[in-house]
Design an enzyme around this catalytic site. Structure first.
Site, PDB file in Angstrom:
ATOM      1  N   LYS A 109       0.489  -1.375  -0.292  1.00 13.46           N
ATOM      2  CA  LYS A 109       0.171  -0.228  -0.044  1.00 13.46           C
ATOM      3  C   LYS A 109       1.035   1.149  -0.006  1.00 13.46           C
ATOM      4  O   LYS A 109       1.861   1.602   1.031  1.00 13.46           O
ATOM      5  CB  LYS A 109      -1.232  -0.014   1.379  1.00 13.46           C
ATOM      6  CG  LYS A 109      -2.082   1.230   1.512  1.00 13.46           C
ATOM      7  CD  LYS A 109      -2.899   0.604   0.343  1.00 13.46           C
ATOM      8  CE  LYS A 109      -4.265   2.057   0.435  1.00 13.46           C
ATOM      9  NZ  LYS A 109      -3.698   2.845  -0.634  1.00 13.46           N
ATOM     10  N   LYS A 140       5.404   1.984   8.606  1.00  7.67           N
ATOM     11  CA  LYS A 140       3.952   2.598   8.851  1.00  7.67           C
ATOM     12  C   LYS A 140       2.696   2.179   8.859  1.00  7.67           C
ATOM     13  O   LYS A 140       1.611   1.925  10.031  1.00  7.67           O
ATOM     14  CB  LYS A 140       3.590   4.116   7.992  1.00  7.67           C
ATOM     15  CG  LYS A 140       3.107   4.847   7.894  1.00  7.67           C
ATOM     16  CD  LYS A 140       2.677   5.822   6.659  1.00  7.67           C
ATOM     17  CE  LYS A 140       4.396   6.276   6.212  1.00  7.67           C
ATOM     18  NZ  LYS A 140       3.515   7.893   5.093  1.00  7.67           N
ATOM     19  N   LYS A 145       4.866   2.031  -2.986  1.00  6.16           N
ATOM     20  CA  LYS A 145       4.710   3.490  -3.515  1.00  6.16           C
ATOM     21  C   LYS A 145       5.117   3.847  -5.193  1.00  6.16           C
ATOM     22  O   LYS A 145       5.735   2.618  -5.761  1.00  6.16           O
ATOM     23  CB  LYS A 145       6.610   4.330  -2.904  1.00  6.16           C
ATOM     24  CG  LYS A 145       6.190   5.348  -2.819  1.00  6.16           C
ATOM     25  CD  LYS A 145       5.074   6.006  -1.315  1.00  6.16           C
ATOM     26  CE  LYS A 145       4.339   7.527  -1.302  1.00  6.16           C
ATOM     27  NZ  LYS A 145       4.000   7.736   0.061  1.00  6.16           N
ATOM     28  N   THR A 168      -4.376  12.626   6.864  1.00  6.22           N
ATOM     29  CA  THR A 168      -2.245  12.574   7.137  1.00  6.22           C
ATOM     30  C   THR A 168      -2.368  13.900   8.339  1.00  6.22           C
ATOM     31  O   THR A 168      -1.646  13.665   8.905  1.00  6.22           O
ATOM     32  CB  THR A 168      -2.234  12.872   6.315  1.00  6.22           C
ATOM     33  OG1 THR A 168      -1.985  11.551   4.996  1.00  6.22           O
ATOM     34  CG2 THR A 168       0.194  12.744   6.372  1.00  6.22           C
ATOM     35  N   ASN A 195      -1.778  19.386   1.049  1.00  6.50           N
ATOM     36  CA  ASN A 195      -2.745  18.658   1.223  1.00  6.50           C
ATOM     37  C   ASN A 195      -2.496  18.435   2.927  1.00  6.50           C
ATOM     38  O   ASN A 195      -3.240  18.436   4.082  1.00  6.50           O
ATOM     39  CB  ASN A 195      -2.783  17.291   0.450  1.00  6.50           C
ATOM     40  CG  ASN A 195      -4.259  16.466   1.364  1.00  6.50           C
ATOM     41  OD1 ASN A 195      -4.612  15.768   2.335  1.00  6.50           O
ATOM     42  ND2 ASN A 195      -5.469  16.825   1.364  1.00  6.50           N
ATOM     43  N   SER A 223      -7.023   5.480   4.347  1.00  7.07           N
ATOM     44  CA  SER A 223      -7.087   4.776   3.390  1.00  7.07           C
ATOM     45  C   SER A 223      -7.625   2.778   3.156  1.00  7.07           C
ATOM     46  O   SER A 223      -8.088   2.780   2.943  1.00  7.07           O
ATOM     47  CB  SER A 223      -5.221   4.553   2.444  1.00  7.07           C
ATOM     48  OG  SER A 223      -5.671   5.685   1.987  1.00  7.07           O
TER      49      SER A 223
HETATM   50  N1  GLU Z   1       1.383   9.165   0.002  1.00  3.44           N
HETATM   51  C1  GLU Z   1       0.157   8.336   1.931  1.00  3.44           C
HETATM   52  C2  GLU Z   1       1.951   8.543   2.642  1.00  3.44           C
HETATM   53  O1  GLU Z   1       2.798   8.706   1.780  1.00  3.44           O
HETATM   54  C3  GLU Z   1      -0.927   8.007   1.898  1.00  3.44           C
HETATM   55  C4  GLU Z   1      -0.105   6.566   1.134  1.00  3.44           C
HETATM   56  C5  GLU Z   1      -1.885   5.947   1.383  1.00  3.44           C
HETATM   57  O2  GLU Z   1      -2.751   6.154   1.376  1.00  3.44           O
HETATM   58  O3  GLU Z   1      -1.665   4.957   0.978  1.00  3.44           O
HETATM   59  O4  GLU Z   1       1.297   8.015   3.958  1.00  3.44           O
END
Ligand code: GLU
Length: 456
Positions: A72, A96, A108, A192, A223, A375
């Site tokens: 994810k 994370k 990613k 976030t 954001n 998410s």
């Molecule tokens: N881009 C965000 C992060 O770095 C969200 C990633 C997601 O929701 O999968 O945590």
């Protein structure tokens, strides 16, 4: 500012594993597995531009580790994207997701592009083109993208639509951060920033802070930065500095954050993706036609993004890009508390300098985990076909953030280690448990144990 070599950022990121492993229950083999991304895909995306020319963009998708669940993580559109960065970002996603206990691994994606130079139609073609190239690599059970730097809900909507066309099946759970009418979750947009805000609220409780006495500087007004500034401002915190890619504004008695958000977003016509406005247009509130009187703006100043990091404030919130606090400026960081809303804003060397000074750093993989947590809620809602209220989302997010924050905070205090090491150790416990459940050499290399199991 020192920039890492192309792969250096990933190597720097995984350095944190060894120190954290000293405090975690993780087998050496499980740790070894985390040093390598599971799979890397590099693609070329041909896009027909509005003037008829063809341009080919380069993109990546990295799946770091999927032991705890499908990988994810977001997709970023930025001119400085490179493979090492995407690998590091994927690694941070693995950690994370483990920090908050959601059943995902880390992934990613990134496309090398300055999206501000594209028209809206070119942007749509690029977004759909990227999905066409990575469609076999992603899916609701394998790898689930989301927004990241310079991508947003509309782009996620195009991407979901493209994937659904390829699969000939509507597949909302393939991507999160979608617009609400296309299967997005309420509360994903500010998640976030809100997750970081919940961490700060826990610190407020533990340290008995008086919000109106707390001076906050926020680097980055995208954001994440906008929402954490808005939520703190609403609670009475004094946001004395904020910045975006064009520079920053400072005002000792606090900036008018809601007005700055309004003005910053005015630069975007309805449906447009990138604004042309900057927070440095007015040193009171961030906008040039804001009607602030001269008296109002007299105490404000416009200054650079680098200078923001060295301000005499109580809380510093880097919410832009990685590699901002480095060996060159870490000693000058005066804030006693740093809450990392960006991914990887502090290099590992800078980290040691901050730890040496006793700076309390709430690390990225905890502070910005609210986005991926919601998410997960979105993915779960898509799969169940049952949608939650915004209150449900906020409550569940608050519960997870507060619980994980406190567990880590206590662990750090107990072991007398910094929050980052404690956070990684917490993540490694969960990842290690999953990897070990599949078997390590303790299981396979021990023939006596092995034969006993066979006999049973
Ligand atoms: N881009 C965000 C992060 O770095 C969200 C990633 C997601 O929701 O999968 O945590």
């Amino acid at each position: 500012m020192t920039q890492h070599s192309p792969n250096g950022i990933f190597q720097d990121a995984i350095k944190r594993l060894d120190r954290a492993a000293e405090f975690a229950e993780i087998d050496a083999e499980a740790l070894e597995k985390l040093r390598y991304p599971k799979a890397i895909l590099q693609v070329s995306i041909p896009v027909r531009m509005d003037d008829g020319r063809l341009r080919v963009f380069q993109g990546y998708r990295v799946r770091h580790d999927d032991t705890r669940g499908p990988t994810k993580g977001g997709i970023r559109f930025h001119p400085n994207v490179h493979l090492g960065e995407v690998e590091a970002l994927a690694f941070w996603m693995t950690c994370k997701c483990a920090v908050t206990g959601i059943p995902f691994g880390g992934g990613k994606g990134g496309v090398i592009v300055d999206p501000k130079e594209l028209s809206r139609m070119e942007l749509e073609r690029l977004s759909r083109g990227f999905i066409e190239q990575i469609a076999d690599f992603i899916g609701p059970e394998t790898d689930i993208p989301a927004p990241d730097v310079y991508t947003n809900a509309m782009i996620m909507g195009w991407m979901m639509d493209e994937f659904s066309k390829i699969r000939r099946q509507r597949t909302p759970a393939v991507i999160t951060g979608k617009p609400i009418p296309l299967g997005g979750s309420l509360g994903r947009d500010d998640a976030t920033g809100r997750g970081a805000y919940y961490c700060i609220k826990e610190l407020e409780r533990l340290k008995d802070w008086e919000p109106s006495k707390m001076r906050v500087a926020v680097q980055g007004f995208g954001n994440a930065g906008q929402h954490v500034a808005r939520l703190l401002h609403a609670d009475g915190y004094r946001i004395v500095a904020m910045s975006d890619s064009r520079g920053g504004v400072f005002r000792a008695d606090g900036l008018d954050v809601p007005r700055a958000i309004q003005l910053k977003n005015q630069g975007r016509a309805v449906g447009a993706v990138y604004g042309t406005r900057s927070v440095c247009e007015c040193p009171k509130c961030g906008g040039e036609d804001c009607n602030c009187s001269r008296d109002d703006t007299a105490t404000g100043e416009v200054f650079s993004n680098e200078a923001l990091l060295e301000l005499d404030v109580d809380i510093l919130i880097p919410a832009a890009l990685e590699d901002q606090i480095t060996v060159e400026n870490a000693a000058q960081v005066r804030a006693p508390v740093v809450v990392e809303v960006a991914n990887g804003p502090t290099t590992s060397e800078a980290d040691q300098i901050l730890a040496g000074k006793g700076t309390l750093v709430v690390p990225d993989i905890l502070a910005n985990a609210g986005g991926v947590t919601v998410s997960y809620f979105e993915w779960a809602q898509n799969r169940a076909g049952y949608y939650w209220t915004e209150d449900d989302v906020h409550q569940r997010l608050q519960r997870i953030m507060a619980q994980e924050f406190n567990t880590i905070y206590q662990f750090a205090a107990e072991k007398q280690i910094d929050m980052r090491t404690a956070t990684y150790a917490h993540a490694l416990d969960r990842i290690g448990e999953a990897i070990e459940s599949q078997g390590t050499s303790r299981y396979f290399a021990n023939s006596i144990e092995h034969s006993e199991i066979r006999q049973n």
